[in-house]
Design an enzyme around this catalytic site. Sequence first.
Site, PDB file in Angstrom:
ATOM      1  N   LYS A 167     -14.563   6.178  -5.525  1.00  0.00           N
ATOM      2  CA  LYS A 167     -15.208   6.854  -6.621  1.00  0.00           C
ATOM      3  C   LYS A 167     -16.600   7.330  -5.870  1.00  0.00           C
ATOM      4  O   LYS A 167     -16.987   8.306  -6.080  1.00  0.00           O
ATOM      5  CB  LYS A 167     -15.398   5.809  -7.781  1.00  0.00           C
ATOM      6  N   GLY A 176      -0.004   2.991   7.527  1.00  0.00           N
ATOM      7  CA  GLY A 176      -0.200   2.004   8.943  1.00  0.00           C
ATOM      8  C   GLY A 176       0.365   0.618   8.824  1.00  0.00           C
ATOM      9  O   GLY A 176      -0.010  -0.007   9.553  1.00  0.00           O
ATOM     10  N   LYS A 177       1.168   0.462   7.655  1.00  0.00           N
ATOM     11  CA  LYS A 177       1.670  -0.948   7.586  1.00  0.00           C
ATOM     12  C   LYS A 177       2.705  -1.276   8.681  1.00  0.00           C
ATOM     13  O   LYS A 177       2.374  -2.416   9.127  1.00  0.00           O
ATOM     14  CB  LYS A 177       2.352  -0.966   6.070  1.00  0.00           C
ATOM     15  N   SER A 222     -11.656   3.651 -17.244  1.00  0.00           N
ATOM     16  CA  SER A 222     -12.941   3.634 -16.439  1.00  0.00           C
ATOM     17  C   SER A 222     -13.436   4.785 -16.806  1.00  0.00           C
ATOM     18  O   SER A 222     -14.799   5.209 -16.697  1.00  0.00           O
ATOM     19  CB  SER A 222     -12.595   3.644 -14.898  1.00  0.00           C
ATOM     20  N   GLY A 260       0.861  -1.130  -0.284  1.00  0.00           N
ATOM     21  CA  GLY A 260      -0.071  -0.011  -0.069  1.00  0.00           C
ATOM     22  C   GLY A 260       0.782   1.303   0.029  1.00  0.00           C
ATOM     23  O   GLY A 260       1.918   1.264   0.219  1.00  0.00           O
TER      24      GLY A 260
END
Length: 812
Positions: A735, A375-376, A692, A370
């Site tokens: 989205k 916050g890993k 998209s 990520g």
Amino acid sequence: MAEEDKKEGEKKEEDQLIIPDTLPLLPVRDVVIFPFMIVPLFVGRERSVSAVDAALTKDRLIFAVTQKDVTKEDPEAEDLFESGTVCMIMRMLKLPDGRVKVLVQGLSRAKASSFVKTRPYFSVNIAKIKEASSMELTLETEALMRTVKEQLEKLATLGKAAFQEVMMVIENIPDPGRIADLVASNLGLKIEDAQAVLETLNPVKRLEKVNDFIVKELQVSQMQAKIQSQAKEEMDKSQREYYLREQIRAIKNELGDMEEATEEIDELRKKIKKSKMPADVEKEALKQADRLEMMHPDAAEAGLTRTYLEWLVDLPWSKGTKDTLNLKKAKDVLDSDHYDLEKIKERILEYLAVRKLQKKTKGPILCFVGPPGVGKTSLGKSIAKAMGRQFVRISLGGIKDEAEIRGHRRTYVGALPGRIIQGIKQAGTVNPVFMMDEIDKIGMDFRGDPSSALLEVLDPEQNYAFSDHYLNVPFDLSKVMFITTANMADPIPDPLRDRMEIIELPGYTEEEKVAIAKKFLVSRQLKEHGLTKKLLMLPDEAVKRIISEYTREAGLRNLEREIASLCRKVARKVAEGKKALTTINEDSLHEYLGVPKFLPEAEQEEDEIGVATGLAWTPVGGEILYIESTIMKGKGQLTLTGHLGDVMKESAQAALSYARSRSKELNIDEEFKERDIHIHVPSGAIPKDGPSAGITMASSLISALTKRPIRKDLAMTGEITLRGRVLPVGGVKEKCLAALRAKIKTIVIPDRNKKDLEEIPPDIRKQLTFIPVKHMDDVLGVIFRKKTRPQRTEAKRPAGKLRRAKGRLARP
């Protein structure tokens, strides 16, 4: 009578030294024969053997000449020196291998004037060289002879035994020429130097030349003696030190000090037994302890062996923490430390549940992928806390040396185990939570590939017997729970990625950031700055304004920095004496943080022709995207602007092709083929890509061509095909939240994305109306205010009326 006898003897000697003008020639290698010198020679070449036979059949005289190149096996006339020595063959012996051994004595110098024949042996005409039989000795010559004798004495004292015999002979020789020949023949000169002495006819000059060679030989011998003396001194010094050490050892033994070393070894053996190592490791450790006992305590290797044994003893071979298998308690710990992240929490609880049922389950290999700041790393600490395990963290960013993972071999100076074993020792348990940060930033160079070394570490089928180069014994890593982190999964090599369970952390939405700030960040910053809630109040609306206008990130680091900035400014006021409560609302925020750094997309005021509202995903969350189309007179060209990527450009081409192919059904004027079309996506400096925005571009284009305005309260996302089918896209959750922030509550999504709506929090899902679509015709049925819409072709299914379901899910 005496004078007559002397004359008769001299006459007889002259008769014996009569040398014929033509003699067989013997080429010799590696030696220059001087007059009065007796030399044994091995003769093996065919021409040389024939020359010896020819000499023996006549007067036993042969002309010995040195060849220039010793490597030449069959020399010719030009390969031989001109000057040589006439020799007498004193003795001859034939050997079994066909060679001949002869003993020759040099008689006098001579020079080859011409070759008579070269086969079957060399035969030459020689020019005899007469040397002065006696000469009057001058003071200079006598001094030179005495100098040569003194130099020879010095050489003899330096261990040159051959010169002692030469000294005895030259004592009775008054002729300087004969002294020069005798010394030169025993000096071991190079061929060129010895030949130069032979060709020097003046006896005094010859002796001077030999004296120069003696001086050089004396210097070399003195240097050699000096080197040998130094080497002997070093050996004597080492032996002396050895004897002294042994004496010290004996003294210590008498005084009882040796018992301390024995006690140390015994203590090590007890620790080895106590550490409960595997049998093969314990055997190796005891073997090294026995070796250490045999070594001298001050020896260099003793220190290395002692350090190695200390590493083996300090490692937690059988020490482990007991897992907290109370799932409710573990869940409470995870929830108290981290907001949301339900997938990761669920995965940890599943592991604990399996551990509760099956004690021997292997530790999982998880990889959190990520953006920065989500916050890993802190999640790893929470997992260790929830499971009741020790936590170890190492950073792999920038590591290029394979030895950082596997360690160095003990033969190297300053060798140490790798970071894995060091981390296990630091944890003190065999089953810690082991976090490896930045696994996607490992380097590689001539020192090896660390990512390849990690293949064994991160494979549960192999790491039960991990081999560190320093330890050189297997260590069980199967009980360790490995967690790795990465910003992107692509740079991780495929074999390494295959060994890990990838868990995506996509980043936090605005609502999640507000909740995290309220629950964790604000209280933490108040505490760090010495403030309380009675001194500073930060409402949720102000936090939302900070998130939207002062930060743009997937994580929380910049948000925490901005909150810290507010706390600092309030802390200064409090320190200056203001004790009243400071409330920072959204209107007064700019007084503390300055003008906004980022401005959200402005809300559209009314329905417009050619302007469609799309939804985009970014690493920092969702965004709304206004796509504009305009038609101009021209030649039918399509212009795309807004820093678009290749995939997005292809979506625009697909939308145009769909519009052209359906121009009749859509009531589009055929003349549009002769007009230029310009599609623009605002915020032109920001790169954009992805499929998209396909239906958004098609809607904007068809609106411009049909001159019908698109609803401003509706946003859409979906990929379009040439035949108008709407394909699913990613990032639906982000989205939808972006649409809600822009006060748009009706969202068109691909029908196959309905499953993704479960990821949206229920309270947010209730505020939105979703319209799932399968075809572009369904999109056109909802984006225009008018209820009429173009009919499909016979190949397409008939369009139904728009129905709205109770659960806020509308279907065309």
